[in-house]
Design a protein around this motif. Structure first.
Motif, PDB file in Angstrom:
ATOM      1  N   LEU A  89     -18.410 -82.571 -33.933  1.00  0.00           N
ATOM      2  CA  LEU A  89     -16.998 -82.382 -33.579  1.00  0.00           C
ATOM      3  C   LEU A  89     -16.617 -80.918 -33.494  1.00  0.00           C
ATOM      4  CD1 LEU A  89     -15.420 -85.316 -35.524  1.00  0.00           C
ATOM      5  CD2 LEU A  89     -15.309 -84.895 -33.069  1.00  0.00           C
ATOM      6  N   SER A  91     -17.471 -78.853 -31.386  1.00  0.00           N
ATOM      7  CA  SER A  91     -17.121 -78.515 -29.992  1.00  0.00           C
ATOM      8  C   SER A  91     -15.692 -78.939 -29.653  1.00  0.00           C
ATOM      9  CB  SER A  91     -18.099 -79.168 -29.025  1.00  0.00           C
ATOM     10  OG  SER A  91     -18.044 -80.572 -29.159  1.00  0.00           O
ATOM     11  N   VAL A  92     -15.262 -80.054 -30.198  1.00  0.00           N
ATOM     12  CA  VAL A  92     -13.903 -80.533 -29.945  1.00  0.00           C
ATOM     13  C   VAL A  92     -12.885 -79.631 -30.640  1.00  0.00           C
ATOM     14  CG1 VAL A  92     -12.309 -82.445 -30.295  1.00  0.00           C
ATOM     15  CG2 VAL A  92     -14.690 -82.904 -29.676  1.00  0.00           C
ATOM     16  N   VAL A  93     -13.159 -79.348 -31.898  1.00  0.00           N
ATOM     17  CA  VAL A  93     -12.253 -78.501 -32.678  1.00  0.00           C
ATOM     18  C   VAL A  93     -12.161 -77.115 -32.029  1.00  0.00           C
ATOM     19  CG1 VAL A  93     -12.054 -77.275 -34.878  1.00  0.00           C
ATOM     20  CG2 VAL A  93     -12.518 -79.720 -34.848  1.00  0.00           C
ATOM     21  N   ALA A  95     -12.752 -76.273 -28.868  1.00  0.00           N
ATOM     22  CA  ALA A  95     -12.055 -76.319 -27.576  1.00  0.00           C
ATOM     23  C   ALA A  95     -10.551 -76.370 -27.789  1.00  0.00           C
ATOM     24  CB  ALA A  95     -12.526 -77.528 -26.762  1.00  0.00           C
ATOM     25  N   MET A  96     -10.125 -77.171 -28.755  1.00  0.00           N
ATOM     26  CA  MET A  96      -8.685 -77.312 -28.957  1.00  0.00           C
ATOM     27  C   MET A  96      -8.094 -76.049 -29.568  1.00  0.00           C
ATOM     28  SD  MET A  96      -6.612 -80.529 -30.594  1.00  0.00           S
ATOM     29  CE  MET A  96      -7.337 -81.754 -29.524  1.00  0.00           C
ATOM     30  N   ALA A  97      -8.811 -75.442 -30.502  1.00  0.00           N
ATOM     31  CA  ALA A  97      -8.312 -74.212 -31.122  1.00  0.00           C
ATOM     32  C   ALA A  97      -8.229 -73.088 -30.093  1.00  0.00           C
ATOM     33  CB  ALA A  97      -9.216 -73.810 -32.290  1.00  0.00           C
ATOM     34  N   TRP A  99      -7.865 -73.426 -26.892  1.00  0.00           N
ATOM     35  CA  TRP A  99      -6.750 -73.716 -25.998  1.00  0.00           C
ATOM     36  C   TRP A  99      -5.435 -73.309 -26.656  1.00  0.00           C
ATOM     37  CZ3 TRP A  99      -2.403 -76.873 -26.187  1.00  0.00           C
ATOM     38  CH2 TRP A  99      -1.714 -77.002 -24.974  1.00  0.00           C
ATOM     39  N   GLY A 100      -5.272 -73.656 -27.908  1.00  0.00           N
ATOM     40  CA  GLY A 100      -4.047 -73.294 -28.615  1.00  0.00           C
ATOM     41  C   GLY A 100      -3.843 -71.790 -28.669  1.00  0.00           C
ATOM     42  N   GLN A 101      -4.903 -71.095 -28.960  1.00  0.00           N
ATOM     43  CA  GLN A 101      -4.800 -69.643 -29.054  1.00  0.00           C
ATOM     44  C   GLN A 101      -4.452 -69.028 -27.696  1.00  0.00           C
ATOM     45  OE1 GLN A 101      -4.428 -67.351 -31.169  1.00  0.00           O
ATOM     46  NE2 GLN A 101      -5.946 -65.736 -31.139  1.00  0.00           N
ATOM     47  N   LEU A 223     -10.556 -66.603 -34.138  1.00  0.00           N
ATOM     48  CA  LEU A 223      -9.920 -66.792 -32.829  1.00  0.00           C
ATOM     49  C   LEU A 223      -9.282 -65.512 -32.310  1.00  0.00           C
ATOM     50  CD1 LEU A 223      -8.305 -70.245 -33.540  1.00  0.00           C
ATOM     51  CD2 LEU A 223     -10.162 -69.799 -31.931  1.00  0.00           C
TER      52      LEU A 223
ATOM     53  N   PRO B  12      -3.783 -72.116 -34.567  1.00  0.00           N
ATOM     54  CA  PRO B  12      -3.742 -72.658 -33.211  1.00  0.00           C
ATOM     55  C   PRO B  12      -4.213 -74.098 -33.107  1.00  0.00           C
ATOM     56  CG  PRO B  12      -4.672 -70.446 -33.185  1.00  0.00           C
ATOM     57  CD  PRO B  12      -4.526 -70.838 -34.624  1.00  0.00           C
ATOM     58  N   LEU B  13      -5.148 -74.485 -33.955  1.00  0.00           N
ATOM     59  CA  LEU B  13      -5.578 -75.878 -33.925  1.00  0.00           C
ATOM     60  C   LEU B  13      -4.447 -76.786 -34.383  1.00  0.00           C
ATOM     61  CD1 LEU B  13      -7.864 -77.996 -33.567  1.00  0.00           C
ATOM     62  CD2 LEU B  13      -8.307 -77.705 -36.017  1.00  0.00           C
ATOM     63  N   ALA B  16      -1.918 -76.915 -31.599  1.00  0.00           N
ATOM     64  CA  ALA B  16      -2.417 -77.718 -30.484  1.00  0.00           C
ATOM     65  C   ALA B  16      -2.400 -79.190 -30.847  1.00  0.00           C
ATOM     66  CB  ALA B  16      -3.835 -77.278 -30.100  1.00  0.00           C
ATOM     67  N   SER B  91     -11.134 -78.558 -20.739  1.00  0.00           N
ATOM     68  CA  SER B  91     -12.214 -78.307 -21.706  1.00  0.00           C
ATOM     69  C   SER B  91     -12.052 -79.176 -22.955  1.00  0.00           C
ATOM     70  CB  SER B  91     -12.254 -76.829 -22.098  1.00  0.00           C
ATOM     71  OG  SER B  91     -11.021 -76.469 -22.685  1.00  0.00           O
ATOM     72  N   VAL B  92     -10.809 -79.403 -23.355  1.00  0.00           N
ATOM     73  CA  VAL B  92     -10.557 -80.222 -24.534  1.00  0.00           C
ATOM     74  C   VAL B  92     -10.888 -81.685 -24.238  1.00  0.00           C
ATOM     75  CG1 VAL B  92      -8.794 -81.043 -26.134  1.00  0.00           C
ATOM     76  CG2 VAL B  92      -8.765 -78.664 -25.358  1.00  0.00           C
ATOM     77  N   ALA B  95     -14.654 -82.104 -23.930  1.00  0.00           N
ATOM     78  CA  ALA B  95     -15.355 -82.052 -25.219  1.00  0.00           C
ATOM     79  C   ALA B  95     -15.184 -83.363 -25.976  1.00  0.00           C
ATOM     80  CB  ALA B  95     -14.842 -80.886 -26.060  1.00  0.00           C
ATOM     81  N   TRP B  99     -18.089 -86.120 -26.739  1.00  0.00           N
ATOM     82  CA  TRP B  99     -18.358 -86.521 -28.125  1.00  0.00           C
ATOM     83  C   TRP B  99     -18.298 -88.045 -28.257  1.00  0.00           C
ATOM     84  CZ3 TRP B  99     -15.658 -89.111 -31.970  1.00  0.00           C
ATOM     85  CH2 TRP B  99     -16.236 -89.063 -33.255  1.00  0.00           C
TER      86      TRP B  99
END
Lengths: 245, 245
Positions: A89, A91-93, A95-97, A99-101, A223, B12-13, B16, B91-92, B95, B99
DNA sequence: CAGTATCCGATGCGATACTG
DNA sequence: CAGTATCGCATCGGATACTG
């Protein structure tokens, strides 16, 4: 709900979001990815979660096969670890972080920073570099933190770094004075450390050598290297879009 | 909730997941990433969402700045599009979908496949290749689909592919007979098309040339190339872990 | 077709109190 | 310290009915 999943789909995204897209779930996984293993360690990175919910989330993740748990023998701490699926996971975390940043407007989040979480977060990525004295103590002083939480100590000893909310009693090598907003912005890469020092929004006093090395031992959020998109392209969280009229 | 976000963090996570980790939100974004622009098109890929919730989710995404909406002028359809921030969610979504495809046990999802969603999904990735006749019609027949939904037609005309639930009246070039489970497994890459044909779990009859080209025009899910981890490492969705005793 | 408002039951989750 | 059980409110979201 009669269907086999909340979304009634064999679609892997639907199945994944059924598991992952619950309140706190991804943040719990982030804590585990960052190396926390005990119940209280995990909770420390999640300032607002209730303990009963943390307990439930960990149980759910366990029964899903994302986390394993060895119960602690007699008073000592049990340990939570990610399974292979849980590790994946990352990669998921990430990608989302990222994106948020990149995309989320950070402004509202700066209005009410939890200083304990900030310090705990800083501690994650601090670097006990060899050039520091054998024991190196920094006192953080946040002028706008709530009473009783203004001062925090970071004690570097060898490869260990301890975070204290009460005076550990050691001699202070470096004293760092600032406000929560500035510290958060610098830490997250939303502000420039050099500029903040120059403009005296951050004051560093004490031993000269470690002060010169502050960029190395302080570190920054992982980040921080991802830069924000221009304000006009940014995203607002719903609550922000609605409130503040 | 007094805090600036549900999680009280500048992380950011956390920000998001505050925006994205709501029921249906990521799936709505997936539909938009896949090119759907109208309300009903989007809804078609989300078989179980209620229209009022879809409406609300789209409004939320709009006010966050992830989606834009031109209201349709008089009875004609408005259009939803992703903003730059929305596009970046690819990307999110990817990912998480990868997964899910790698790690989640698919078995429970096969018990109750929604045939309309399956066909709509298949239509997404079908290839109108040049070797087909100018108009090429395939009839799918699912022996175990509910009454009135057993038959589906895919009509290839030039670069367009239409999906019908009622007989479009054209001559059938190829007739495909199977069951929902097999079709889903093959489509998702969880089963081998050649094996299914050989074992007659899928029957293909009609014009010989297009039958030989079935691997090209049928296509497969974009995720079919990602293979599943061994069963012992897989993750179960909570409902599955609890029920079925 | 393209939505929106309202109602109300389901559930999610925080607070509290408890155990080993 | 490391959790778990229970309770009750608050929010979520599905059904229904409605408009342009």
């Amino acid at each position: 709900m009669v269907s086999v999943s909340a979304y009634g789909q064999y679609c892997p995204l639907a199945m994944a979001s059924d598991i992952l897209c619950n309140r706190w779930t991804l943040l719990v996984i982030r804590e585990l990815l960052d190396g926390s293993t005990s119940f209280n360690e995990i909770g420390r990175g999640l300032p607002l979660i209730s303990r009963s919910l943390l307990s439930r989330r960990l149980r759910e993740l366990d029964s899903s096969g994302i986390v394993t748990h060895q119960p602690g023998a007699r008073g000592s701490s049990g340990a939570y670890h990610l399974t292979a699926a849980g590790q994946a996971l990352e990669s998921v975390v990430r990608a989302m972080a990222i994106w948020g940043q990149e995309w989320i407007d950070e402004e509202p989040s700066l209005e009410d920073v939890d200083v304990r979480f900030l310090m705990w977060d800083i501690r994650r990525n601090v670097k006990p570099i060899a050039e520091l004295p054998p024991r190196f103590t920094v006192r953080f002083d946040f002028e706008d933190a709530p009473d009783g939480l203004r001062e925090h100590w970071l004690v570097f000893e060898g490869t260990e770094v301890d975070l204290c909310y009460v005076d550990p009693g050691h001699e202070i090598d470096v004293h760092l004075e600032t406000d929560l907003r500035t510290m958060t912005r610098v830490w997250m890469g939303w502000d420039d450390l050099d500029a903040a020092l120059r403009e005296e929004r951050i004051l560093l006093t004490g031993a000269r050598k470690p002060i010169g090395l502050v960029r190395q031992w302080l570190g920054l959020s992982k980040l921080a290297e991802i830069s924000k998109r221009p304000p006009k392209d940014r995203v607002l969280r719903p609550r922000d879009a609605v409130g503040n009229v």
